[in-house]
Design a protein around this motif. Structure first.
Motif, short mmCIF file in Angstrom:
data_model
loop_
_atom_site.label_atom_id
_atom_site.label_comp_id
_atom_site.label_asym_id
_atom_site.label_seq_id
_atom_site.Cartn_x
_atom_site.Cartn_y
_atom_site.Cartn_z
N LEU A 36 1.62 -12.79 -6.93
CA LEU A 36 1.93 -11.34 -7.03
C LEU A 36 1.77 -10.81 -8.46
CD1 LEU A 36 4.99 -11.00 -4.59
CD2 LEU A 36 2.62 -10.28 -4.19
N LEU A 86 7.37 9.88 -5.81
CA LEU A 86 8.44 9.24 -5.04
C LEU A 86 9.45 8.52 -5.94
CD1 LEU A 86 6.40 8.02 -1.91
CD2 LEU A 86 7.76 10.10 -2.17
N LEU A 242 -1.56 7.32 4.55
CA LEU A 242 -0.24 7.57 3.96
C LEU A 242 0.82 7.81 5.04
CD1 LEU A 242 1.16 7.62 1.24
CD2 LEU A 242 0.90 10.08 1.22
N LEU A 249 6.82 0.99 8.86
CA LEU A 249 7.93 0.07 8.58
C LEU A 249 9.23 0.82 8.36
CD1 LEU A 249 5.84 -2.13 6.18
CD2 LEU A 249 6.79 -2.90 8.34
N THR A 304 15.61 -4.98 5.31
CA THR A 304 14.15 -5.21 5.20
C THR A 304 13.85 -6.72 5.24
OG1 THR A 304 14.18 -5.17 2.79
CG2 THR A 304 13.64 -3.11 3.87
N SER A 308 11.77 -6.65 8.74
CA SER A 308 10.40 -6.13 8.62
C SER A 308 9.41 -7.28 8.62
CB SER A 308 10.24 -5.22 7.40
OG SER A 308 10.30 -5.93 6.21
N ASN A 310 6.21 -7.78 7.86
CA ASN A 310 4.99 -7.28 7.24
C ASN A 310 4.47 -8.31 6.25
OD1 ASN A 310 7.41 -6.56 5.84
ND2 ASN A 310 6.12 -5.53 4.39
N GLY A 392 4.89 -7.06 -4.36
CA GLY A 392 5.31 -7.32 -5.73
C GLY A 392 4.18 -7.10 -6.72
N HIS A 395 1.11 -3.88 -7.33
CA HIS A 395 0.90 -3.18 -6.06
C HIS A 395 2.17 -3.03 -5.25
CE1 HIS A 395 -3.42 -2.88 -6.45
NE2 HIS A 395 -3.31 -4.02 -7.12
N LYS A 396 3.28 -3.40 -5.83
CA LYS A 396 4.55 -3.29 -5.10
C LYS A 396 4.68 -1.89 -4.50
CE LYS A 396 9.34 -4.54 -5.55
NZ LYS A 396 10.31 -5.29 -6.30
N PRO A 398 4.85 1.61 -3.53
CA PRO A 398 5.30 2.77 -4.30
C PRO A 398 6.25 3.68 -3.53
CG PRO A 398 3.06 3.12 -3.50
CD PRO A 398 3.45 1.73 -3.07
N GLY A 399 6.41 3.41 -2.21
CA GLY A 399 7.28 4.27 -1.39
C GLY A 399 8.64 3.64 -1.15
C1 HEM Z 1 10.89 -0.05 4.75
C2 HEM Z 1 9.77 0.61 4.50
C3 HEM Z 1 8.57 0.03 3.78
C4 HEM Z 1 8.19 -1.27 3.60
C5 HEM Z 1 8.91 -2.55 4.07
C6 HEM Z 1 6.94 -1.26 2.84
C7 HEM Z 1 6.24 -2.38 2.46
C8 HEM Z 1 5.06 -2.38 1.73
C9 HEM Z 1 4.33 -3.55 1.32
C10 HEM Z 1 4.71 -4.99 1.61
C11 HEM Z 1 3.24 -3.14 0.64
C12 HEM Z 1 2.18 -4.05 -0.03
C13 HEM Z 1 2.65 -4.37 -1.42
C14 HEM Z 1 1.84 -5.40 -2.13
O1 HEM Z 1 0.69 -5.62 -1.76
O2 HEM Z 1 2.36 -6.03 -3.07
C15 HEM Z 1 3.26 -1.70 0.61
C16 HEM Z 1 2.30 -0.93 0.01
C17 HEM Z 1 2.28 0.43 0.08
N1 HEM Z 1 3.26 1.25 0.60
FE1 HEM Z 1 4.98 0.67 1.48
N2 HEM Z 1 6.59 0.05 2.60
C18 HEM Z 1 7.56 0.87 3.13
C19 HEM Z 1 7.61 2.25 3.06
C20 HEM Z 1 6.67 3.04 2.45
C21 HEM Z 1 6.73 4.47 2.33
C22 HEM Z 1 7.90 5.35 2.82
C23 HEM Z 1 5.58 4.88 1.72
C24 HEM Z 1 5.11 6.26 1.34
C25 HEM Z 1 5.53 7.40 1.84
C26 HEM Z 1 4.80 3.69 1.43
C27 HEM Z 1 3.56 3.69 0.81
C28 HEM Z 1 2.86 2.54 0.45
C29 HEM Z 1 1.55 2.58 -0.23
C30 HEM Z 1 0.74 3.82 -0.60
C31 HEM Z 1 1.19 1.24 -0.48
C32 HEM Z 1 -0.10 0.70 -1.15
C33 HEM Z 1 0.19 0.37 -2.61
C34 HEM Z 1 -0.98 -0.30 -3.35
O3 HEM Z 1 -1.88 -0.81 -2.74
O4 HEM Z 1 -0.96 -0.35 -4.59
N3 HEM Z 1 5.50 2.60 1.89
N4 HEM Z 1 4.39 -1.25 1.29
#
Ligand code: HEM
Length: 458
Positions: A36, A86, A242, A249, A304, A308, A310, A392, A395-396, A398-399
């Motif tokens: 990560l 956010l 988005l 999740l 989570t 979750s 994921n 982590g 790329h952790k 951002p939401g």
């Molecule tokens: C409980 C809710 C959520 C979980 C468990 C979750 C989990 C994750 C995970 C595991 C990743 C990949 C991180 C990585 O590769 O290191 C991710 C990426 C992302 N998440 Fe979430 N997420 C949640 C909610 C949200 C929300 C509410 C938003 C926006 C409104 C969001 C937007 C994104 C975006 C845009 C990315 C891509 C980031 C990148 O590639 O740099 N997520 N999320």
């Protein structure tokens, strides 16, 4: 996707075969942390461009070609942009908007007669509908949500077919999933045209507009419209991405956040007290303070961890990546970090923070992330290779702060503005989905759990 965790219980990396693709799964927290933190040598973007944007979101070829050619610049810009919207004061206004919408929707539907309990036959169904609608309206505005009556059902039909799109099943095998995606993209294109019209005429509310949506989405539209390969279709796929990322999740996790609270009387009491202590005489909740209350943070982190399924994905971009003195990974290898398995890997948690396994990881323990020093506080330090629900490194997710705050707002509405209880607490034990088995997909309860709701009396 299934894999036998017990067989690899010592954390040895292993390969799985996912629809003909060889994928390396890592579990050892030291490996996970190293992967990560190495965002240049292990990059999620090739997977995001091809599998997520191309296959899942239906981005046109020229859009994917642009992503592949731009050396990650656009990915950086868009993630940084989301992060800005956010966190801090922007997050506060997103929380408030979500609160207003969610509360209005529940009050309109469930509080006609103040003193009467309203039955909710299936709490998951209720949450899926109302949390999805409120997230969509917060992000995209009211107009598209009002005009598009099938938004929730289409979105969830699409989300539940994620695996099928990933493995490239064609339209004739999953026609209803493709049709749902077509409708989603079509409505998002219409939304985009309206947003552009208002912005061009400068008659848009830049913070949040009922037609053009949040500042985040308005600015994203502008950002992408200036990028090569981003005609209407390319932009609609980004918006769908988005919307998917914001709901797929967050909705199930928010359900379990509420459900775990309602089924445990002590926890219910503790959380209600926190909520009551953070509401002003004016009726306004202090979400910023609530978001840093240790028990609310720990409860969300544990939800989570436990609920979750994921993953974080990385592709090796360097000729050979040295994982440790025993293992190297070759260029082009896809690496999966399954949040569920890392979250249950007892040897890792026990050596990182022994107290976190005072109760087994197979159990739900809302206080797992609390540390008691002079004052009780939330801490996830040392757990970077164990608790990976939000990924982590660079790329952790951002939401993640917004996701946690959505949970807090939902509890504030359903437990602060209303009273909400399960119809049968005892049988609520029987709805838990299996902990092991599928490592990816929505963790829905295995059967319906009924609840009731009424307006809280002053
Ligand atoms: C409980 C809710 C959520 C979980 C468990 C979750 C989990 C994750 C995970 C595991 C990743 C990949 C991180 C990585 O590769 O290191 C991710 C990426 C992302 N998440 Fe979430 N997420 C949640 C909610 C949200 C929300 C509410 C938003 C926006 C409104 C969001 C937007 C994104 C975006 C845009 C990315 C891509 C980031 C990148 O590639 O740099 N997520 N999320």
């Amino acid at each position: 996707m299934h894999c036998d965790r017990n067989k690899y219980g010592d954390g040895t990396p292993f390969f799985i075969n996912a629809a003909g693709n060889k994928i390396l799964v890592i579990l050892d927290p030291d490996h996970v942390k190293k992967v990560l933190q190495s965002s240049i040598e292990l990059d999620p973007n090739p997977f995001i461009h091809q599998q997520i944007m191309g296959q899942l979101m239906g981005s046109p070829r020229e859009t994917v070609a642009f992503y592949n050619s731009d050396g990650g610049k656009m990915d950086y810009v868009q993630t940084t942009h989301i992060r800005q919207h956010l966190t801090g004061s922007s997050l506060v206004s997103m929380d408030k908007r979500f609160f207003t919408i969610f509360k209005r929707n529940i009050a309109t539907k469930y509080a006609q007669n103040d003193s009467e309990w309203m039955e909710i036959p299936d709490l998951y169904d209720f949450m899926e509908k109302h949390v999805t609608l409120a997230i969509a309206e917060t992000l995209l505005g009211s107009a598209v949500v009002e005009e598009y009556a099938e938004l929730v059902s289409d979105l969830w039909l699409f989300i539940e077919n994620t695996d099928n799109f990933f493995i490239g099943l064609p339209r004739f095998i999953i026609p209803s999933a493709y049709a749902a995606r077509d409708r989603l993209l079509c409505h998002l294109k219409k939304w985009s045209r309206e947003s552009e019209r208002l912005r061009d005429q400068d008659i848009v509310n830049r913070d949040w507009d009922p037609i053009a949506g949040s500042g985040l989405l308005q600015e994203r539209e502008k950002l992408y419209s200036e990028m090569p390969g981003h005609g209407e279709d390319g932009r609609a796929s980004q918006t769908l991405g988005l919307l998917y990322g914001g709901t797929s999740l967050t909705v199930p996790v928010t359900f379990w956040y509420l459900f775990e609270t309602l089924r445990d009387r002590n926890l219910h009491h503790r959380i209600s007290t926190e909520i009551r202590n953070h509401v002003a005489k004016s009726g306004a909740y202090d979400f910023t303070q609530l978001a840093v209350r240790p028990i609310l943070q720990s409860l969300h982190a544990e939800t989570t961890r436990y609920r979750s399924s994921n993953l974080a994905v990385r592709i090796v971009t360097t000729p050979r990546f040295v994982l440790d003195e025993k293992y190297t990974i070759e260029r082009g290898t896809t690496v999966f970090i399954f949040a569920k398995y890392s979250g249950q890997f007892t040897p890792g948690w026990a050596s990182a923070r022994p107290k976190t396994v005072s109760l087994p990881l197979e159990e739900f323990w809302p206080e797992r992330f609390l540390v008691s020093e002079k004052r009780e506080r939330f801490s996830d330090s040392g757990l970077g290779g164990c608790w990976t629900s939000f990924g982590g490194g660079e790329h952790k997710c951002p939401g993640r702060h917004f996701a946690r705050n959505i949970g807090i707002v939902v509890l504030s509405v359903l437990m602060g503005e209303f009273e909400c209880e399960l119809v049968d607490i005892k049988s609520a034990k029987n709805i838990d989905p299996p902990l092991r088995g599928s490592a990816f997909g929505t963790m829905r309860p295995t059967r319906q759990a009924g609840a009731r709701l009424r307006k809280r009396r002053p």
